[in-house]
Design a protein around this motif. Structure first.
Motif, mmCIF file in Angstrom:
data_model
loop_
_atom_site.group_PDB
_atom_site.id
_atom_site.type_symbol
_atom_site.label_atom_id
_atom_site.label_comp_id
_atom_site.label_asym_id
_atom_site.label_seq_id
_atom_site.Cartn_x
_atom_site.Cartn_y
_atom_site.Cartn_z
ATOM 1 N N ASP A 103 12.701 2.068 17.365
ATOM 2 C CA ASP A 103 11.615 1.619 18.236
ATOM 3 C C ASP A 103 11.772 2.251 19.614
ATOM 4 O OD1 ASP A 103 9.388 0.220 19.133
ATOM 5 O OD2 ASP A 103 9.952 -1.608 18.066
ATOM 6 N N THR A 104 10.831 1.978 20.507
ATOM 7 C CA THR A 104 10.823 2.637 21.813
ATOM 8 C C THR A 104 11.916 2.125 22.746
ATOM 9 O OG1 THR A 104 9.175 1.027 22.607
ATOM 10 C CG2 THR A 104 8.359 3.092 21.693
ATOM 11 N N ASP A 105 12.608 1.042 22.380
ATOM 12 C CA ASP A 105 13.675 0.519 23.228
ATOM 13 C C ASP A 105 15.060 0.901 22.709
ATOM 14 O OD1 ASP A 105 13.615 -1.012 20.951
ATOM 15 O OD2 ASP A 105 14.155 -2.877 21.986
ATOM 16 N N SER A 106 15.141 1.852 21.778
ATOM 17 C CA SER A 106 16.411 2.216 21.150
ATOM 18 C C SER A 106 16.780 3.657 21.483
ATOM 19 C CB SER A 106 16.324 2.037 19.634
ATOM 20 O OG SER A 106 15.966 0.709 19.304
ATOM 21 N N ASN A 107 18.043 3.981 21.212
ATOM 22 C CA ASN A 107 18.570 5.316 21.463
ATOM 23 C C ASN A 107 18.538 6.133 20.171
ATOM 24 O OD1 ASN A 107 19.934 7.589 22.297
ATOM 25 N ND2 ASN A 107 21.941 6.597 22.381
ATOM 26 N N PRO A 108 17.755 7.219 20.115
ATOM 27 C CA PRO A 108 17.680 8.004 18.879
ATOM 28 C C PRO A 108 18.707 9.120 18.770
ATOM 29 C CG PRO A 108 16.079 8.814 20.428
ATOM 30 C CD PRO A 108 16.813 7.706 21.132
ATOM 31 N N PRO A 164 0.832 -1.218 0.000
ATOM 32 C CA PRO A 164 0.000 0.000 0.000
ATOM 33 C C PRO A 164 0.861 1.260 0.000
ATOM 34 C CG PRO A 164 0.028 -0.997 2.173
ATOM 35 C CD PRO A 164 0.760 -1.943 1.272
ATOM 36 N N LYS A 165 0.264 2.357 -0.403
ATOM 37 C CA LYS A 165 0.975 3.621 -0.413
ATOM 38 C C LYS A 165 1.166 4.126 1.011
ATOM 39 C CE LYS A 165 -0.592 5.161 -4.952
ATOM 40 N NZ LYS A 165 -1.274 6.241 -5.732
ATOM 41 N N LEU A 166 2.154 4.982 1.140
ATOM 42 C CA LEU A 166 2.461 5.533 2.460
ATOM 43 C C LEU A 166 1.347 6.472 2.901
ATOM 44 C CD1 LEU A 166 4.489 5.909 4.769
ATOM 45 C CD2 LEU A 166 5.516 7.764 3.445
ATOM 46 N N SER A 167 0.731 6.148 4.040
ATOM 47 C CA SER A 167 -0.340 6.971 4.603
ATOM 48 C C SER A 167 -0.509 6.594 6.067
ATOM 49 C CB SER A 167 -1.657 6.753 3.838
ATOM 50 O OG SER A 167 -2.103 5.425 3.985
ATOM 51 N N PRO A 168 -1.139 7.460 6.871
ATOM 52 C CA PRO A 168 -1.378 7.086 8.271
ATOM 53 C C PRO A 168 -2.238 5.835 8.405
ATOM 54 C CG PRO A 168 -1.701 9.442 7.945
ATOM 55 C CD PRO A 168 -1.549 8.838 6.580
ATOM 56 N N GLU A 169 -3.193 5.661 7.491
ATOM 57 C CA GLU A 169 -4.060 4.476 7.573
ATOM 58 C C GLU A 169 -3.273 3.193 7.326
ATOM 59 O OE1 GLU A 169 -4.665 7.144 5.793
ATOM 60 O OE2 GLU A 169 -6.313 8.070 6.938
ATOM 61 N N SER A 170 -2.391 3.203 6.313
ATOM 62 C CA SER A 170 -1.631 1.996 6.006
ATOM 63 C C SER A 170 -0.660 1.654 7.136
ATOM 64 C CB SER A 170 -0.863 2.182 4.694
ATOM 65 O OG SER A 170 0.068 3.249 4.791
ATOM 66 N N LEU A 171 -0.050 2.661 7.739
ATOM 67 C CA LEU A 171 0.843 2.402 8.862
ATOM 68 C C LEU A 171 0.066 1.890 10.075
ATOM 69 C CD1 LEU A 171 3.218 5.508 8.648
ATOM 70 C CD2 LEU A 171 3.738 3.160 7.985
ATOM 71 N N LEU A 172 -1.145 2.409 10.252
ATOM 72 C CA LEU A 172 -1.971 1.969 11.377
ATOM 73 C C LEU A 172 -2.405 0.519 11.188
ATOM 74 C CD1 LEU A 172 -3.086 3.333 13.951
ATOM 75 C CD2 LEU A 172 -5.229 3.668 12.718
ATOM 76 N N GLU A 173 -2.786 0.155 9.978
ATOM 77 C CA GLU A 173 -3.174 -1.227 9.706
ATOM 78 C C GLU A 173 -1.994 -2.183 9.839
ATOM 79 O OE1 GLU A 173 -4.901 -1.292 5.873
ATOM 80 O OE2 GLU A 173 -6.689 -0.120 6.441
ATOM 81 N N ALA A 174 -0.787 -1.701 9.540
ATOM 82 C CA ALA A 174 0.400 -2.547 9.649
ATOM 83 C C ALA A 174 0.886 -2.699 11.083
ATOM 84 C CB ALA A 174 1.523 -1.979 8.781
ATOM 85 N N GLY A 175 0.273 -1.966 12.026
ATOM 86 C CA GLY A 175 0.720 -2.046 13.419
ATOM 87 C C GLY A 175 2.041 -1.356 13.660
ATOM 88 N N PHE A 176 2.344 -0.345 12.834
ATOM 89 C CA PHE A 176 3.621 0.341 12.961
ATOM 90 C C PHE A 176 3.665 1.259 14.177
ATOM 91 C CE2 PHE A 176 7.133 3.008 11.170
ATOM 92 C CZ PHE A 176 8.012 1.963 10.912
ATOM 93 N N HIS A 177 2.523 1.474 14.822
ATOM 94 C CA HIS A 177 2.452 2.373 15.970
ATOM 95 C C HIS A 177 2.679 1.652 17.293
ATOM 96 C CE1 HIS A 177 -1.462 0.539 15.447
ATOM 97 N NE2 HIS A 177 -1.802 0.893 16.679
ATOM 98 N N PHE A 178 2.800 0.343 17.287
ATOM 99 C CA PHE A 178 3.016 -0.401 18.524
ATOM 100 C C PHE A 178 4.502 -0.405 18.884
ATOM 101 C CE2 PHE A 178 -0.946 -2.633 17.113
ATOM 102 C CZ PHE A 178 -1.735 -2.195 18.163
ATOM 103 N N GLY A 179 4.787 0.017 20.125
ATOM 104 C CA GLY A 179 6.157 -0.033 20.622
ATOM 105 C C GLY A 179 6.376 -1.264 21.482
ATOM 106 N N HIS A 180 7.429 -1.235 22.267
ATOM 107 C CA HIS A 180 7.734 -2.339 23.169
ATOM 108 C C HIS A 180 7.026 -2.112 24.515
ATOM 109 C CE1 HIS A 180 10.724 -4.699 20.944
ATOM 110 N NE2 HIS A 180 11.081 -3.556 20.404
#
Length: 346
Positions: free
Chosen positions: A203-208, A17-33
């Motif tokens: 991800d949420t367990d890494s150093n940015p 799918p194309k890059l969009s908030p909906e596609s990222l949300l469906e892919a579970g890209f918003h879940f951290g550790h």
């Protein structure tokens, strides 16, 4: 009249799918550790926590993706190369496919220590790989003994598995695109040491802190990684087309960065090299402090004088050793002598 049939899309490309908030949300890209494993430095990219799991703010994800897309398009338009890095199981196949699609370098099996900081050695190993493959194509390998063939094939497979994706690189890359900043921290540190920009999925367990363009997201989501890398690869393709048309940026002036190969050598420091007011052991090249310390106090002069006297006394030649001789023992009187003495007394 026969209708023209549509050509099938390449496998793995049609269903992205194309890059969009909906596609990222469906892919579970918003879940951290889990919240117990989080890195506090990721606080600015976290929106909330639910059931003990951090929720990543997808607005920050899209902001990082847009910045990365513009940066890569402008960078690749100058004719330089970038490297896709992802050695974890969820990302290795995607990294390889997207890098080959945009004709860029990649590392999908293992990041060898010194890939950037010891790049001349990597080039030598790739030259060795070319030589081994030339033996096989020319037919010379078939004429060798079987044991020698096994040794050559083993060496070729080892180099190919580790360095196959870097064969497109003639010089150091101008940027790294990394999946999972925690796993690829060696690559990030090498890039930071050489001044190579880093774009990373964090991800949420890494150093940015060591990443130049942060894309916060779930680095274990196969679908999410596919969407992100596909968008970044499209930007590389756009930049390459601009370079072919002569519309790309020149000499990276428009980017405000300088490649490591183009950077001027840093001046050598005289400290520790026997520079001004320094000795061979290295410790003297600093500036001399002035003030009251230059005026020696009477106590210091007395201590120095005493130290000189002690040193002179220690360096004076030692007196010759005296040899003690044992006195000779007296002989005891024999009976004859004793009789003569007795007679003389009489």
């Amino acid at each position: 009249m026969a209708t023209a049939q549509a050509q099938p899309a390449p496998s793995g490309q049609a269903d992205i799918p194309k890059l969009s908030p909906e596609s990222l949300l469906e892919a579970g890209f918003h879940f951290g550790h889990r919240t117990s494993r989080w890195d506090p430095r990721m606080k600015g990219y976290i929106r909330d926590k639910k059931n003990g799991i951090h929720i990543i703010n997808l607005k920050e994800t899209l902001r990082g993706l847009i910045a990365a897309k513009h940066f890569l398009r402008n960078l690749v338009s100058t004719g330089v190369k970038v490297v896709f890095v992802g050695t974890k199981k969820q990302a290795k196949d995607i990294v390889r496919a997207e890098a080959e699609r945009c004709e860029q370098a990649f590392v999908s099996e293992r990041w060898l220590g010194g890939t950037l900081t010891n790049f001349p050695t990597i080039r030598k190993r790739l030259a060795r790989l070319d030589k081994l493959e030339a033996l096989e194509t020319s037919g010379q390998l078939a004429k060798m003994p079987k044991k020698m063939q096994a040794v050559v094939n083993r060496e070729r497979r080892k180099i190919l598995s580790n360095l196959e994706g870097l064969r497109r690189l003639d010089n150091l890359p101008s940027a790294l695109i990394i999946v999972d900043a925690n796993m690829e921290r060696t690559a990030i540190l090498e890039a930071r040491k050489l001044g190579v920009p880093v774009i990373a999925v964090v991800d949420t367990d890494s150093n940015p802190e060591h990443v130049d363009i942060v894309i916060p997201g779930n680095d274990d989501s196969v679908r999410g990684i596919q969407i992100v890398l596909h968008a970044l690869a499209d930007s590389c393709i756009e930049g390459k087309k601009l370079a072919e048309q002569g519309k790309g940026l020149e000499l990276k002036k428009g980017l405000g960065i300088v490649g490591y190969d183009d950077a001027a050598p840093k001046p050598k420091d005289d400290r520790g090299r026997g520079g001004p007011r320094g000795d061979r052991r290295g410790g003297g090249g600093g500036t001399r402090r002035r003030g009251r310390a230059d005026e020696a106090s009477p106590e210091a002069e007395a201590a120095a004088k005493e130290a000189v006297e002690v040193a002179e006394a220690q360096s004076a030649p030692a007196p010759a050793p005296t040899v003690r001789t044992k006195p000779r023992a007296q002989k005891k009187d024999t009976p004859a002598e004793g009789g003569e003495k007795a007679e003389s007394k009489e």
